[in-house]
Design an enzyme around this catalytic site. Structure first.
Site, PDB file in Angstrom:
ATOM      1  N   GLY A 102      -7.273 -20.717 -65.400  1.00  0.00           N
ATOM      2  CA  GLY A 102      -6.389 -21.933 -64.532  1.00  0.00           C
ATOM      3  C   GLY A 102      -5.825 -22.062 -65.351  1.00  0.00           C
ATOM      4  O   GLY A 102      -4.029 -22.416 -65.392  1.00  0.00           O
ATOM      5  N   GLU A 107      -6.478 -25.236 -76.520  1.00  0.00           N
ATOM      6  CA  GLU A 107      -7.538 -24.102 -76.735  1.00  0.00           C
ATOM      7  C   GLU A 107      -7.877 -24.248 -78.101  1.00  0.00           C
ATOM      8  O   GLU A 107      -7.633 -22.989 -78.880  1.00  0.00           O
ATOM      9  CB  GLU A 107      -6.963 -22.721 -75.404  1.00  0.00           C
ATOM     10  CG  GLU A 107      -7.919 -21.816 -75.693  1.00  0.00           C
ATOM     11  CD  GLU A 107      -9.698 -22.291 -75.219  1.00  0.00           C
ATOM     12  OE1 GLU A 107     -10.947 -22.167 -75.474  1.00  0.00           O
ATOM     13  OE2 GLU A 107      -9.450 -22.554 -74.193  1.00  0.00           O
ATOM     14  N   GLN A 110     -14.506 -12.857 -67.236  1.00  0.00           N
ATOM     15  CA  GLN A 110     -15.291 -13.008 -67.188  1.00  0.00           C
ATOM     16  C   GLN A 110     -16.479 -11.940 -65.691  1.00  0.00           C
ATOM     17  O   GLN A 110     -17.025 -11.834 -65.782  1.00  0.00           O
ATOM     18  CB  GLN A 110     -16.152 -14.525 -66.765  1.00  0.00           C
ATOM     19  CG  GLN A 110     -15.280 -15.003 -67.987  1.00  0.00           C
ATOM     20  CD  GLN A 110     -16.281 -16.746 -67.749  1.00  0.00           C
ATOM     21  OE1 GLN A 110     -16.932 -16.755 -68.082  1.00  0.00           O
ATOM     22  NE2 GLN A 110     -15.551 -17.673 -68.390  1.00  0.00           N
ATOM     23  N   CYS A 115     -18.610 -18.381 -60.101  1.00  0.00           N
ATOM     24  CA  CYS A 115     -19.533 -16.764 -59.812  1.00  0.00           C
ATOM     25  C   CYS A 115     -20.884 -17.044 -59.521  1.00  0.00           C
ATOM     26  O   CYS A 115     -22.555 -16.282 -59.876  1.00  0.00           O
ATOM     27  CB  CYS A 115     -18.967 -16.026 -60.879  1.00  0.00           C
ATOM     28  SG  CYS A 115     -19.431 -14.041 -60.065  1.00  0.00           S
ATOM     29  N   ASP A 147     -12.743 -23.573 -61.841  1.00  0.00           N
ATOM     30  CA  ASP A 147     -14.202 -24.689 -61.926  1.00  0.00           C
ATOM     31  C   ASP A 147     -14.647 -26.360 -62.453  1.00  0.00           C
ATOM     32  O   ASP A 147     -15.416 -26.800 -62.268  1.00  0.00           O
ATOM     33  CB  ASP A 147     -15.647 -23.574 -63.029  1.00  0.00           C
ATOM     34  CG  ASP A 147     -15.106 -22.293 -62.907  1.00  0.00           C
ATOM     35  OD1 ASP A 147     -14.696 -22.317 -62.099  1.00  0.00           O
ATOM     36  OD2 ASP A 147     -15.685 -21.530 -63.294  1.00  0.00           O
ATOM     37  N   ALA A 162     -12.952 -17.049 -60.153  1.00  0.00           N
ATOM     38  CA  ALA A 162     -10.940 -16.436 -60.760  1.00  0.00           C
ATOM     39  C   ALA A 162     -10.813 -16.506 -59.811  1.00  0.00           C
ATOM     40  O   ALA A 162      -9.332 -17.012 -59.885  1.00  0.00           O
ATOM     41  CB  ALA A 162     -11.408 -15.673 -61.391  1.00  0.00           C
ATOM     42  N   ALA A 163     -11.323 -15.989 -58.327  1.00  0.00           N
ATOM     43  CA  ALA A 163      -9.727 -15.959 -56.930  1.00  0.00           C
ATOM     44  C   ALA A 163     -10.037 -17.417 -56.667  1.00  0.00           C
ATOM     45  O   ALA A 163      -8.683 -17.754 -56.103  1.00  0.00           O
ATOM     46  CB  ALA A 163     -10.508 -15.175 -55.954  1.00  0.00           C
ATOM     47  N   CYS A 199     -15.595 -13.120 -53.501  1.00  0.00           N
ATOM     48  CA  CYS A 199     -16.842 -12.715 -54.361  1.00  0.00           C
ATOM     49  C   CYS A 199     -16.403 -11.316 -53.898  1.00  0.00           C
ATOM     50  O   CYS A 199     -17.517 -11.355 -53.467  1.00  0.00           O
ATOM     51  CB  CYS A 199     -18.256 -13.939 -54.204  1.00  0.00           C
ATOM     52  SG  CYS A 199     -19.641 -12.924 -54.974  1.00  0.00           S
TER      53      CYS A 199
END
Length: 457
Positions: A54, A75, A83, A203, A339, A349-350, A382
């Site tokens: 994201g 970061e 992942q 996930c 997340d 991720a979707a 998923c």
């Protein structure tokens, strides 16, 4: 509401403008000298905390629109991991070196990268302090920190994972994922146990994906009759969406996999090959199960730096945002994606891809002094890999209603969905998602819907 007028010129910027195109005066020389020495304070229009899926997508979209050096990405990591590939690595279908890129190559060139950790959020003063001693002042903040893996919360687990001859493994960390395939190769008999913890995780389909891949592996190697596959989940059901849960229950029955619901891993005794589980339906009741292989999905939470800022988070530690606009419920210049957001979608991720255009448009609206109007419907996807050549593509929204992209029944195992997951999605991720061009399959779904409608006419 904590509001800051968009486009306000800071005192620092005024001083710089005043000295531009003029010979250095005593004052300007003193000012410039001080600015070189005092590097502890920085300012930006948009601060993105987190360089995951994201965070990178938002940095790409916003820096492209706002221009160079208006967006700062905080970061600390050198590498960015894709992942969703970790389950394939665990099954020996991909290599770890195929799952990552250098962070410097992933982040947009127009954004400024501060390679440090966030240490403290101060939303009342629009600042974030960093591990390098900086204080970054922002006009707008996007929290994209993801979830942290809390392996240490299960007694004995870290020791087990870090003991080379232990048959305890986990696909969730790049530190441990290679060991999963090693465990598969040396497991010839006994119980292969797979776990799902009692908390929200990223996930949520991955714990059963690796179970199905492992079951298929043992069949391919001719060992299946000697290996008992056990899936212990803290959830009361195999999957939250009924349409796919029914298909998965048939798969579990067909493949003779033992399913135990409301069973949570609480301890690992790797020297004795024993896993201890609590029966969540009967608190206080524990079961000791012997294993030959144990795959653990660790407990997860938002990073401590996020959870510790009580002004920003819900009681469970997630960033307190409106689930439709993803704008913070108290601080109008704060948004969250991925997340770490409190939105009750499946963490994938979707989902971050579907959230990215919403957050982008709503942040731009806020910058222009307008109310956010773009809406996120809770879309998540998923791809449940069920073996070395098959996959069920689950897609759904906040209401756990299937929102399928393709004009076919996606609850069925298909090679086409497996090929898309294994070969096409990584390319889409690196080439489109990381560059801010992928917003999920909504447009594709509309095209298929129109074609289907026209066919009926």
């Amino acid at each position: 509401m904590n509001r800051r007028l968009p486009g306000t010129i800071s005192q620092c910027q005024k001083l710089l403008l005043a000295t531009h195109n003029h010979a250095p005066t005593a004052f300007s020389t003193r000012f410039l000298s001080t600015s070189r020495v005092n590097r502890e304070r920085q300012e930006c229009q948009v601060l993105v905390v987190g360089g995951g899926t994201g965070g990178c997508a938002m940095a790409a979209k916003l820096s492209s629109r706002l221009g160079s050096d208006k967006v700062v990405v905080l970061e600390p990591e050198d590498k960015h991991y894709y992942q969703p590939m970790f389950t394939l690595i665990g099954g020996g279908m991909k290599r770890l070196d195929q799952s990552h890129r250098q962070m410097a190559d992933v982040l947009p060139t127009k954004a400024k990268w501060v390679k440090e950790k966030a240490l403290e959020f101060d939303p009342d003063n629009n600042t974030v302090s960093t591990s390098g001693g900086k204080t970054i002042k922002y006009d707008f903040l996007i929290i994209a920190t993801g979830l942290q893996l809390n392996y240490g919360k299960i007694p004995g687990l870290v020791e087990a994972l870090e003991t080379p001859d232990s048959n305890v493994c986990s696909i969730y960390s790049p530190k441990y994922v290679d060991h999963v395939y090693e465990c598969l190769r040396r497991t010839n008999k006994g119980n292969a146990i797979f776990t799902f913890p009692n908390c929200p995780i990223k996930c949520a389909g991955a714990p059963q994906k690796i179970a199905y891949i492992s079951e298929h592996y043992f069949r391919k190697m001719g060992r299946r009759d000697n290996v008992n596959i056990i899936y212990n989940t803290s959830l009361p059901v195999i999957f939250g969406v009924k349409h796919y849960a029914e298909a998965l229950m048939k798969l579990i029955k067909r493949r003779n996999i033992t399913l135990n619901v409301q069973r949570n891993l609480v301890e690992v005794r790797h020297k004795d090959n024993i896993a201890v589980f609590e029966d969540l339906a009967k608190p206080g009741v524990h079961y000791e199960e012997t294993y030959s292989m144990l795959h653990v999905t660790p407990p997860m939470s938002t990073p401590d730096v996020v959870a510790n800022c009580k002004k920003l988070v819900t009681p469970t530690g997630f960033v307190d945002v409106d689930q439709l606009t993803l704008q913070h419920n108290k601080y109008s210049n704060v948004f969250a994606i991925g997340d770490s957001a409190s939105s009750p979608n499946s963490k994938t991720a979707a989902a971050a891809a579907a959230q990215s255009p919403v957050v982008f448009k709503n942040v731009m609206a806020a910058i222009e002094g307008k109310a956010p109007t773009d809406i996120y419907d809770g879309y998540s996807s998923c791809p449940i890999v069920t073996g070395y050549s098959s996959c069920i593509l689950a897609e759904f929204d906040y209401n756990l209603t299937p929102v399928e992209t393709f004009p076919l029944d996606q609850s069925k195992e298909r090679y086409s969905m497996f090929f898309m997951k294994k070969e096409l999605m990584p390319v889409l991720y690196w080439k489109l998602m990381m560059n801010g061009y992928w917003n999920g399959p909504a447009l594709m779904r509309k095209i298929f819907s129109v074609l289907k409608f026209n066919k009926k006419q």
